[in-house]
Design a protein around this motif. Structure first.
Motif, PDB file in Angstrom:
ATOM      1  N   ASP A 338       0.829  -1.205   0.000  1.00 10.58           N
ATOM      2  CA  ASP A 338       0.000   0.000   0.000  1.00 10.58           C
ATOM      3  C   ASP A 338       0.868   1.262   0.000  1.00 10.58           C
ATOM      4  O   ASP A 338       0.569   2.236  -0.706  1.00 10.58           O
ATOM      5  CB  ASP A 338      -0.926  -0.019   1.208  1.00 10.58           C
ATOM      6  N   VAL A 341       2.190   1.832  -3.464  1.00 13.43           N
ATOM      7  CA  VAL A 341       1.187   2.499  -4.304  1.00 13.43           C
ATOM      8  C   VAL A 341       1.221   3.999  -4.054  1.00 13.43           C
ATOM      9  O   VAL A 341       1.237   4.813  -4.993  1.00 13.43           O
ATOM     10  CB  VAL A 341      -0.218   1.933  -4.017  1.00 13.43           C
ATOM     11  N   VAL A 349      -1.520   3.338  -9.163  1.00 13.10           N
ATOM     12  CA  VAL A 349      -2.813   2.683  -9.361  1.00 13.10           C
ATOM     13  C   VAL A 349      -3.034   2.345 -10.838  1.00 13.10           C
ATOM     14  O   VAL A 349      -4.152   2.051 -11.260  1.00 13.10           O
ATOM     15  CB  VAL A 349      -3.977   3.557  -8.835  1.00 13.10           C
ATOM     16  N   SER A 350      -1.952   2.367 -11.598  1.00 16.08           N
ATOM     17  CA  SER A 350      -2.033   2.065 -13.025  1.00 16.08           C
ATOM     18  C   SER A 350      -1.427   0.696 -13.313  1.00 16.08           C
ATOM     19  O   SER A 350      -0.799   0.083 -12.447  1.00 16.08           O
ATOM     20  CB  SER A 350      -1.276   3.125 -13.831  1.00 16.08           C
ATOM     21  N   ARG A 351      -1.599   0.251 -14.552  1.00 15.86           N
ATOM     22  CA  ARG A 351      -0.960  -0.985 -14.991  1.00 15.86           C
ATOM     23  C   ARG A 351       0.450  -0.752 -15.512  1.00 15.86           C
ATOM     24  O   ARG A 351       1.123  -1.699 -15.908  1.00 15.86           O
ATOM     25  CB  ARG A 351      -1.814  -1.661 -16.070  1.00 15.86           C
ATOM     26  N   ALA A 356       0.247  -1.897  -8.237  1.00 21.88           N
ATOM     27  CA  ALA A 356      -1.203  -1.978  -8.030  1.00 21.88           C
ATOM     28  C   ALA A 356      -1.678  -3.417  -7.990  1.00 21.88           C
ATOM     29  O   ALA A 356      -2.478  -3.802  -7.133  1.00 21.88           O
ATOM     30  CB  ALA A 356      -1.936  -1.197  -9.124  1.00 21.88           C
ATOM     31  N   LYS A 357      -1.183  -4.227  -8.917  1.00 22.96           N
ATOM     32  CA  LYS A 357      -1.640  -5.622  -8.931  1.00 22.96           C
ATOM     33  C   LYS A 357      -1.118  -6.382  -7.713  1.00 22.96           C
ATOM     34  O   LYS A 357      -1.807  -7.258  -7.184  1.00 22.96           O
ATOM     35  CB  LYS A 357      -1.204  -6.324 -10.220  1.00 22.96           C
ATOM     36  N   ARG A 360      -3.325  -5.506  -4.880  1.00 22.17           N
ATOM     37  CA  ARG A 360      -4.610  -6.195  -5.074  1.00 22.17           C
ATOM     38  C   ARG A 360      -4.527  -7.658  -4.646  1.00 22.17           C
ATOM     39  O   ARG A 360      -5.402  -8.170  -3.946  1.00 22.17           O
ATOM     40  CB  ARG A 360      -4.983  -6.105  -6.553  1.00 22.17           C
TER      41      ARG A 360
END
Length: 391
Positions: A338, A341, A349-351, A356-357, A360
């Motif tokens: 976190d 991020v 929070v982008s690819r 981000a992944k 997640r």
């Protein structure tokens, strides 16, 4: 260079060249990346390099690594969400290999463990049930196995069974005596996935996408399991489950440590090269606190992991130390991801970046293999018993 260091270097090379590119391209979504076809291809690469199933028994083709030696190897694989799958150390197969190696009969080793170690099949551990069945409290087990001539007949429902779709066989936890809520009466049963009466009824949609075979709901309708496929003793399933749970919790920590470290290193590289407010982001006090807190959480996780693995390698159950390490790591590694991020801002929070992944995927670790709250309850009970006994 030691043999473990050579092994780690080989895993790092495999992951960097062959696994991370497909992982990043498909944002950690195993189905989008090719599913079973990808597993077959990556495991062939691992097999050719002598890296497949490093924790498996040597007599069946594994490398026989103990818990402490697994740490750097599993962490190196865990830098990619698909890395554990490539080495055949993914959950639930990794834990099932350990369980079968400790408990299975010679015939069961040949029929179930050997193919699993060689990555010829996948497996699943069918224990969790919809309410009011077994979940954080396994004693609420309601799937029932009734004794018949030559074996057992199983009826019940399971859900959140990781890897169930496409598994070659199941380890089924079923009640063979007693009532839900009682301390015993569970038995582990082995069953090929194509056995009549076993049905994968649905995939449960979850935030994580990297687990091959999904998290599924199953029904067992009059499933016959012969006596020779009872795993361990009748009515002793909960005791044998402990053989699996402690080590499996720690290998989760290893794998997710690798992923969290990648997120952290990605974020540090980003802030070291990004300027704002007249200086590098990495030179700002608030950013340095985020970096330092990540370093502390990663170091503390490693220390707790090492202690738990030392106890397991010494032959102990390590119930308390594995609970402590799993609880701390589940929360600490989520904090690391976190913060990563946050350090990366919009890119976080982008690819375009992997952070981000990873955030997640790692969130579920605070729930799987026992939620943090259940572990805290267990840790507290042990502490009270210790103090009362000493007083």
């Amino acid at each position: 260079m030691s043999e473990i260091e050579k092994l780690v270097a080989a895993v790092e090379e495999l992951v960097e060249k062959h696994v991370l590119p497909v992982d990043d391209e498909h944002d950690g979504d195993i189905d989008a990346a090719g599913g079973e076809a990808l597993r077959t291809r990556l495991q062939a690469l691992a097999r050719a390099r002598g890296l497949l199933t490093p924790h498996g028994p040597r007599d069946l083709g594994g490398l026989g690594l103990g818990m402490i030696d697994r740490i750097p190897v599993f962490e190196a694989a865990g830098r990619s969400l698909f890395g554990p799958m490539a080495l055949n150390i993914n959950a639930p197969d990794e834990g099932n290999v350990h369980l079968l190696d400790e408990v299975a009969t010679s015939a069961q080793r040949e029929r179930y463990l050997g193919p699993l170690v060689r990555a010829e099949v996948r497996s699943a551990f069918a224990m969790t049930e919809p309410a009011p069945g077994a979940g954080a409290d396994p004693t609420m087990l309601r799937t029932a196995a009734a004794k018949v001539d030559g074996g057992w007949v199983v009826n019940g429902r399971k859900w959140f069974i990781t890897g169930a779709d496409g598994a070659g066989f199941f380890i089924i936890m079923a009640r063979t005596s007693g009532e839900p809520g009682g301390p015993g009466g569970a038995t582990m049963l082995l069953a090929p996935a194509d056995r009549e009466g076993i049905e994968v009824t649905r995939h449960i949609g979850t935030v994580d996408r990297s687990m091959l075979g999904g998290h599924c709901e199953l029904t067992f309708t009059d499933v016959f399991v012969p006596d020779e496929d009872v795993l361990g003793g009748v009515d002793e399933g909960f005791r044998y489950a402990q053989v699996r749970l402690g080590p499996a919790r720690m290998t989760h920590v290893m794998r997710w440590s690798g992923a969290a470290r990648r997120a952290h290193e990605t974020a540090v590289a980003h802030v070291a090269g990004r300027e704002a407010f007249g200086s590098r982001l990495a030179d700002l006090g608030m950013m340095q606190q985020l970096i330092a807190d990540n370093e502390i959480d990663l170091a503390a996780t490693r220390a707790l992991l090492l202690e738990a693995c030392r106890q397991l390698d010494a032959g102990g159950r390590a119930s308390e130390s594995t609970s402590i390490a799993k609880t701390f790591a589940g929360e600490a590694l989520h904090r690391v991801a976190d913060r990563a991020v946050q350090m990366c801002g919009g890119l976080g929070v982008s690819r375009d970046l992997p952070v981000a992944k990873i955030a997640r995927e790692i969130r579920a670790f605070r729930i799987y293999d026992g939620p943090s709250e259940t572990h805290r309850w267990s840790i507290a009970k042990r502490a009270v018993r210790r103090i009362v006994a000493a007083g």
